[in-house]
Every structure is written in C-alpha cells, then in structure tokens.
Motif scaffolding. Structure first.
Motif, PDB file in Angstrom:
ATOM      1  N   ASP A  13       0.839  -1.197   0.000  1.00 25.81           N
ATOM      2  CA  ASP A  13       0.000   0.000   0.000  1.00 25.81           C
ATOM      3  C   ASP A  13       0.881   1.256   0.000  1.00 25.81           C
ATOM      4  O   ASP A  13       1.832   1.351   0.780  1.00 25.81           O
ATOM      5  CB  ASP A  13      -0.890  -0.034   1.243  1.00 25.81           C
ATOM      6  N   GLY A  14       0.567   2.192  -0.915  1.00 23.01           N
ATOM      7  CA  GLY A  14       1.327   3.431  -1.001  1.00 23.01           C
ATOM      8  C   GLY A  14       2.500   3.399  -1.957  1.00 23.01           C
ATOM      9  O   GLY A  14       3.070   4.444  -2.276  1.00 23.01           O
ATOM     10  N   GLU A  15       2.857   2.210  -2.425  1.00 28.35           N
ATOM     11  CA  GLU A  15       3.990   2.092  -3.332  1.00 28.35           C
ATOM     12  C   GLU A  15       3.564   2.252  -4.788  1.00 28.35           C
ATOM     13  O   GLU A  15       2.387   2.499  -5.086  1.00 28.35           O
ATOM     14  CB  GLU A  15       4.684   0.754  -3.117  1.00 28.35           C
ATOM     15  N   SER A  16       4.539   2.110  -5.686  1.00 27.72           N
ATOM     16  CA  SER A  16       4.294   2.299  -7.113  1.00 27.72           C
ATOM     17  C   SER A  16       4.704   1.062  -7.890  1.00 27.72           C
ATOM     18  O   SER A  16       5.508   0.250  -7.417  1.00 27.72           O
ATOM     19  CB  SER A  16       5.090   3.495  -7.636  1.00 27.72           C
ATOM     20  N   GLN A  38      -9.990  -4.998 -14.109  1.00 27.27           N
ATOM     21  CA  GLN A  38     -11.143  -5.799 -13.712  1.00 27.27           C
ATOM     22  C   GLN A  38     -10.878  -6.479 -12.382  1.00 27.27           C
ATOM     23  O   GLN A  38      -9.853  -7.152 -12.203  1.00 27.27           O
ATOM     24  CB  GLN A  38     -11.469  -6.846 -14.769  1.00 27.27           C
ATOM     25  N   ILE A  39     -11.821  -6.287 -11.487  1.00 31.35           N
ATOM     26  CA  ILE A  39     -11.801  -6.965 -10.190  1.00 31.35           C
ATOM     27  C   ILE A  39     -12.721  -8.177 -10.311  1.00 31.35           C
ATOM     28  O   ILE A  39     -13.784  -8.074 -10.916  1.00 31.35           O
ATOM     29  CB  ILE A  39     -12.300  -6.013  -9.086  1.00 31.35           C
ATOM     30  N   PRO A  40     -12.330  -9.324  -9.782  1.00 30.73           N
ATOM     31  CA  PRO A  40     -13.188 -10.516  -9.879  1.00 30.73           C
ATOM     32  C   PRO A  40     -14.611 -10.235  -9.423  1.00 30.73           C
ATOM     33  O   PRO A  40     -14.829  -9.634  -8.379  1.00 30.73           O
ATOM     34  CB  PRO A  40     -12.490 -11.517  -8.963  1.00 30.73           C
ATOM     35  N   PHE A  87      -5.389  -0.534  -1.612  1.00 36.22           N
ATOM     36  CA  PHE A  87      -5.896  -1.895  -1.658  1.00 36.22           C
ATOM     37  C   PHE A  87      -6.955  -2.054  -2.752  1.00 36.22           C
ATOM     38  O   PHE A  87      -6.995  -3.073  -3.454  1.00 36.22           O
ATOM     39  CB  PHE A  87      -6.493  -2.273  -0.296  1.00 36.22           C
ATOM     40  N   GLU A  88      -7.797  -1.029  -2.926  1.00 37.85           N
ATOM     41  CA  GLU A  88      -8.879  -1.115  -3.913  1.00 37.85           C
ATOM     42  C   GLU A  88      -8.397  -1.036  -5.361  1.00 37.85           C
ATOM     43  O   GLU A  88      -9.199  -1.168  -6.287  1.00 37.85           O
ATOM     44  CB  GLU A  88      -9.934  -0.024  -3.660  1.00 37.85           C
ATOM     45  N   ASP A  89      -7.106  -0.810  -5.568  1.00 34.43           N
ATOM     46  CA  ASP A  89      -6.543  -0.863  -6.917  1.00 34.43           C
ATOM     47  C   ASP A  89      -6.196  -2.293  -7.319  1.00 34.43           C
ATOM     48  O   ASP A  89      -5.778  -2.535  -8.459  1.00 34.43           O
ATOM     49  CB  ASP A  89      -5.281   0.003  -7.010  1.00 34.43           C
ATOM     50  N   VAL A 120      -2.406  -5.299  -4.212  1.00 37.53           N
ATOM     51  CA  VAL A 120      -1.907  -4.320  -3.251  1.00 37.53           C
ATOM     52  C   VAL A 120      -2.218  -4.814  -1.850  1.00 37.53           C
ATOM     53  O   VAL A 120      -3.377  -5.076  -1.504  1.00 37.53           O
ATOM     54  CB  VAL A 120      -2.550  -2.937  -3.476  1.00 37.53           C
ATOM     55  N   SER A 121      -1.187  -4.974  -1.052  1.00 41.73           N
ATOM     56  CA  SER A 121      -1.377  -5.444   0.317  1.00 41.73           C
ATOM     57  C   SER A 121      -1.329  -4.269   1.271  1.00 41.73           C
ATOM     58  O   SER A 121      -0.531  -3.347   1.120  1.00 41.73           O
ATOM     59  CB  SER A 121      -0.290  -6.453   0.688  1.00 41.73           C
ATOM     60  N   SER A 122      -2.196  -4.318   2.272  1.00 40.42           N
ATOM     61  CA  SER A 122      -2.264  -3.215   3.241  1.00 40.42           C
ATOM     62  C   SER A 122      -1.354  -3.473   4.415  1.00 40.42           C
ATOM     63  O   SER A 122      -0.801  -4.567   4.578  1.00 40.42           O
ATOM     64  CB  SER A 122      -3.700  -3.054   3.726  1.00 40.42           C
TER      65      SER A 122
END
Length: 122
Positions: A13-16, A38-40, A87-89, A120-122
């Motif tokens: 999270d927060g990275e690129s 696309q999210i499952p 995370f929502e990305d 993306v992991s939080s």
C-alpha cells in the motif's frame, strides 16, 4: 499479432509499480491504446487511453492523479505507471489497441492483452 502486458505482482500500500504493454507483430505507434482493469466479480472498467499523438484521457476519476499512461514508440510499448497504490486498486490490468481514436466503448478496440495482475497489500 498480439499485445502483452508485463510487470505487476504484489506491491505494498502506497507504493508504485509499472505495467508495460508491448505490441508483437505490429507497430503500436499509430494506434490509440487504452488501459482497463477488472476486479473478480465486477465489470471491466476503463482507466484511460493514450492517442497516437501522445495525448491522454483518464476515464476513472479515482486514479486520475495517481496513474499515468505514456508511450515509447521506439520500444513499441505503452506503459501504465501506478503510484500511491491502494488496496482497492487490486485488479487485473489490460491494455488494448485501436486503429482509430480512444473510445470508452471497449468493443471498438482491436487487440487485447491477456492481462497482468496487481495485488496491493495493506
């Protein structure tokens, strides 16, 4: 003739991260190229598009100030740079090319890559 996405994987999270889309068998420089994700369980949504002249259009408001689309005609590549990831990305990201202009109608794109997963992991 195909498009191939690369990059992606697991990011904090927060990275690129950067997702190159490379064309094989045709010249990408004269095409408009879009990025979608696309999210499952959900419909695919367009992130944005870059025209052959380099002008960009961002359709997804939530990423407009964090994601950047650029092209390298020498390398026959269009890239999606993802910054300040959340995370929502988390999604599969797809590139697609169109001979004509950018369009929000995904049916107007001629070639699609198989997708690259970004988690993306939080």
């Amino acid at each position: 003739v195909q498009l191939v996405e690369s990059g992606g994987g697991l990011v904090q999270d927060g990275e690129s991260t950067n997702l190159p889309c490379t064309a094989l068998g045709f010249i990408l420089g004269s095409s408009s190229v879009s990025w979608s994700r696309q999210i499952p369980g959900k419909e695919r949504e367009q992130v944005g598009c870059i025209r052959s002249n380099g002008r960009t259009i961002y359709y997804l408001r939530s990423v407009k100030d964090r994601f950047t689309i650029s092209r390298d005609n020498t390398g026959n590549t269009v890239s999606l740079q993802l910054h300040s990831l959340k995370f929502e990305d988390t999604a599969s990201y797809f590139c697609a090319s169109a001979v004509l202009r950018c369009s929000e109608n995904q049916g107007e794109y001629d070639y699609w890559g198989p997708g690259s997963q970004v988690t993306v992991s939080s």
